[in-house]
Design a protein around this motif. Sequence first.
Motif, PDB file in Angstrom:
ATOM      1  N   UNK A  23     -23.940   3.767  23.588  1.00 47.22           N
ATOM      2  CA  UNK A  23     -24.190   5.152  23.996  1.00 47.22           C
ATOM      3  C   UNK A  23     -23.034   5.696  24.829  1.00 47.22           C
ATOM      4  N   UNK A  24     -22.165   4.807  25.303  1.00 46.15           N
ATOM      5  CA  UNK A  24     -20.918   5.167  25.974  1.00 46.15           C
ATOM      6  C   UNK A  24     -19.776   4.594  25.147  1.00 46.15           C
ATOM      7  N   UNK A  25     -18.865   5.460  24.723  1.00 45.65           N
ATOM      8  CA  UNK A  25     -17.738   5.002  23.919  1.00 45.65           C
ATOM      9  C   UNK A  25     -16.601   4.456  24.745  1.00 45.65           C
ATOM     10  N   UNK A  26     -16.484   4.987  25.962  1.00 47.12           N
ATOM     11  CA  UNK A  26     -15.382   4.621  26.852  1.00 47.12           C
ATOM     12  C   UNK A  26     -15.909   4.674  28.274  1.00 47.12           C
ATOM     13  N   UNK A  27     -15.638   3.630  29.045  1.00 46.44           N
ATOM     14  CA  UNK A  27     -15.961   3.629  30.463  1.00 46.44           C
ATOM     15  C   UNK A  27     -14.713   3.314  31.255  1.00 46.44           C
ATOM     16  N   UNK A  28     -14.425   4.129  32.269  1.00 47.19           N
ATOM     17  CA  UNK A  28     -13.212   3.904  33.048  1.00 47.19           C
ATOM     18  C   UNK A  28     -13.390   4.289  34.495  1.00 47.19           C
ATOM     19  N   UNK A  29     -12.637   3.620  35.359  1.00 45.23           N
ATOM     20  CA  UNK A  29     -12.676   3.921  36.781  1.00 45.23           C
ATOM     21  C   UNK A  29     -11.272   4.162  37.305  1.00 45.23           C
ATOM     22  N   UNK A  30     -11.199   4.905  38.409  1.00 45.15           N
ATOM     23  CA  UNK A  30      -9.933   5.400  38.940  1.00 45.15           C
ATOM     24  C   UNK A  30      -8.987   4.290  39.370  1.00 45.15           C
ATOM     25  N   UNK A  31      -9.512   3.060  39.553  1.00 43.82           N
ATOM     26  CA  UNK A  31      -8.684   1.937  39.982  1.00 43.82           C
ATOM     27  C   UNK A  31      -8.076   1.179  38.805  1.00 43.82           C
ATOM     28  N   UNK A  32      -7.946   1.841  37.659  1.00 48.32           N
ATOM     29  CA  UNK A  32      -7.237   1.307  36.489  1.00 48.32           C
ATOM     30  C   UNK A  32      -8.030   0.243  35.738  1.00 48.32           C
ATOM     31  N   UNK A  33      -9.351   0.386  35.725  1.00 48.91           N
ATOM     32  CA  UNK A  33     -10.180  -0.498  34.921  1.00 48.91           C
ATOM     33  C   UNK A  33     -10.881   0.285  33.833  1.00 48.91           C
ATOM     34  N   UNK A  34     -10.903  -0.238  32.613  1.00 50.13           N
ATOM     35  CA  UNK A  34     -11.545   0.476  31.502  1.00 50.13           C
ATOM     36  C   UNK A  34     -11.877  -0.496  30.383  1.00 50.13           C
ATOM     37  N   UNK A  35     -12.827  -0.091  29.549  1.00 50.28           N
ATOM     38  CA  UNK A  35     -13.069  -0.755  28.280  1.00 50.28           C
ATOM     39  C   UNK A  35     -13.653   0.273  27.322  1.00 50.28           C
ATOM     40  N   UNK A  36     -13.626  -0.041  26.033  1.00 48.04           N
ATOM     41  CA  UNK A  36     -14.138   0.902  25.044  1.00 48.04           C
ATOM     42  C   UNK A  36     -14.610   0.150  23.814  1.00 48.04           C
ATOM     43  N   UNK A  37     -15.241   0.880  22.919  1.00 51.51           N
ATOM     44  CA  UNK A  37     -15.863   0.274  21.742  1.00 51.51           C
ATOM     45  C   UNK A  37     -14.832  -0.189  20.710  1.00 51.51           C
ATOM     46  N   UNK A  38     -15.279  -1.074  19.831  1.00 50.23           N
ATOM     47  CA  UNK A  38     -14.457  -1.443  18.685  1.00 50.23           C
ATOM     48  C   UNK A  38     -14.233  -0.218  17.793  1.00 50.23           C
ATOM     49  N   UNK A  39     -13.331  -0.336  16.876  1.00 50.34           N
ATOM     50  CA  UNK A  39     -13.001   0.796  16.002  1.00 50.34           C
ATOM     51  C   UNK A  39     -14.182   1.210  15.139  1.00 50.34           C
ATOM     52  N   UNK A  40     -15.094   0.274  14.850  1.00 51.34           N
ATOM     53  CA  UNK A  40     -16.254   0.617  14.039  1.00 51.34           C
ATOM     54  C   UNK A  40     -17.454   1.058  14.881  1.00 51.34           C
ATOM     55  N   UNK A  41     -17.275   1.177  16.193  1.00 47.14           N
ATOM     56  CA  UNK A  41     -18.336   1.671  17.059  1.00 47.14           C
ATOM     57  C   UNK A  41     -19.217   0.609  17.668  1.00 47.14           C
ATOM     58  N   UNK A  42     -18.917  -0.668  17.446  1.00 40.04           N
ATOM     59  CA  UNK A  42     -19.690  -1.736  18.063  1.00 40.04           C
ATOM     60  C   UNK A  42     -19.068  -2.136  19.402  1.00 40.04           C
ATOM     61  N   UNK A  43     -19.816  -2.887  20.178  1.00 39.21           N
ATOM     62  CA  UNK A  43     -19.361  -3.302  21.505  1.00 39.21           C
ATOM     63  C   UNK A  43     -18.177  -4.264  21.400  1.00 39.21           C
ATOM     64  N   UNK A  44     -17.193  -4.069  22.260  1.00 38.78           N
ATOM     65  CA  UNK A  44     -16.061  -4.990  22.385  1.00 38.78           C
ATOM     66  C   UNK A  44     -16.276  -5.882  23.613  1.00 38.78           C
ATOM     67  N   UNK A  45     -16.116  -5.331  24.807  1.00 40.40           N
ATOM     68  CA  UNK A  45     -16.456  -6.024  26.045  1.00 40.40           C
ATOM     69  C   UNK A  45     -17.293  -5.091  26.905  1.00 40.40           C
TER      70      UNK A  45
END
Length: 553
Positions: free
Chosen positions: A392-414
């Motif tokens: 339900x979230x494609x990309x999550x990021x924080x101001x301290x340079x941490x982020x993760x996002x979905x695989x290219x097919x829309x499934x969870x990566x980390x």
Amino acid sequence: MTNHPRAGQPAGATDLIDVAQVVVAYYTRHPDPAEPGQRVAFGTSGHRGAAADTAFNDDHIAATTQAICDYRARNGIVGPLFLGKDTHALSEPAWATAVEVFSANDVMLLTDAGGRYTPTPAVSHAILRHNAERSYGPAYGADGVVVTPSHNPPSDGGFKYNPPDGGPAGSDITSWIQDAANRYLEANLAGVRRIPLTRALSAETTSTFDFLGHYVDDLPSVIDIDAIRSAGIRIGADPLGGASVDYWAAIADRHDLNLQVVNPLVDPTWRFMTLDWDGKIRMDCSSPSAMAALIGRMRDTANFDVATGNDADADRHGIVTPDAGLMNPNHFLAVAIEYLFNNRVDWPASAGIGKTLVSSSMIDRVAASLGRPLVEVPVGFKWFVPGLLDASVGFGGEESAGASFLRRDGRTWTTDKDGIIACLLAAEILAVTGDSPSRRYQQLVERHGAPVYARVDAPATREQKTALASLSPDQVTATELAGEPITEKLTRAPGNDASIGGLKVVTESGWFAARPSGTEDVYKIYAESFHGADHLRQVQDEARAVVDSVLST
């Protein structure tokens, strides 16, 4: 913050730790549970401290590991536990302590097959992949521990737990583990089960896992590696002496990329670092001072199209471009979001954009332009875990340079921060668009305005910090901020209604957020303005006045 006169300069002999002394302190100092600073204390990323301060010692890790075993038993977690470590001097002995306790508790333990170092994202990736491939329910699958204090100085150690959802443990879990660990300390470790390391490593329940192979081989599912290769993007990757060192070499080799590991050295003193803003050695890849060597190399040699850095456990990213130097983390987050949501055509149409409430409002404007929901949460990556897990979230990021996002097919990566894919994304953006990430940010500025962002600290007593953390919006009587009407007064995050542990005040073109420090007698003021530096200073001044008026009542 005032920079140290040697900030950005190479570390000298007097800046280095005595590794033997640090390790001896780990084994010979024993905490007094009556001293608050010597108890187990889980912050946003696990328990951290220095052995010399009797804040991170063998007793702490034995007690914490036993508490994790108890938590697993209490919650029916029966899958394997993935155990990784970074390159800090205290990580190896703490890893050994953990192995001895986990093995004595008959935990199925998976350690790194190469006997080397394991980035945080590789542990999260392993947990999620294991659980997705089996019929375990969310409570019964694999979990993990990473022995790391992230970007902290060389003297520090850290120990963090990732439950079966693969992300940083929530406060309900960490509070339980913390309390159980401190009870073991108070009982002089009575009840902690432990066997010698040699027996633990040869136990039937202890095995190895190819973290590197599974992670590196799976990267094309989340990054367009073919585009980077085809465009011939020249990448300079600096692991900053951290756990990603072997990973970047493998990425170059296995995916045939024009990628050079700028510094392949691992040294627990980090003698090759430049000093951070306060004169300390700190592997903060978002700091211009800590990244000064890579910035200088990019400026002087122009050997790379993009250069990147990671902290010690590779959950943070630093992006260096020829035209701008080290990018502000907020700037890169906005660029990454704009690019990903325009180029990941298989992502769910309803997937939102996750940001912490102290991240730049440029992200808000980008989200609005994309027509995507904004999910604004308190500080801490743990708040993104549910959204990344169910996509339900494609990309999550924080101001301290941490982020993760979905695989290219829309499934969870980390579901934990991944600095490696963020760095590779910078290369993908350049390969696909022809523009550097810093140039892409300037294009966002041309469309949405130019924000000015800063964080400052203000003194506060412990009582005032407690009061700030428990504010209600009704206690803020101000109606204007820096000449603009206040549109929102927030003490709970809009994205999940969780307490922010402070206050955020918003106007049309500016905002500030005030939060108490967890380690010092100060509160932090984050502020941003789309009307320039002078207006930002006005926002900051009035922010102090607003907070002071509340704290004085």
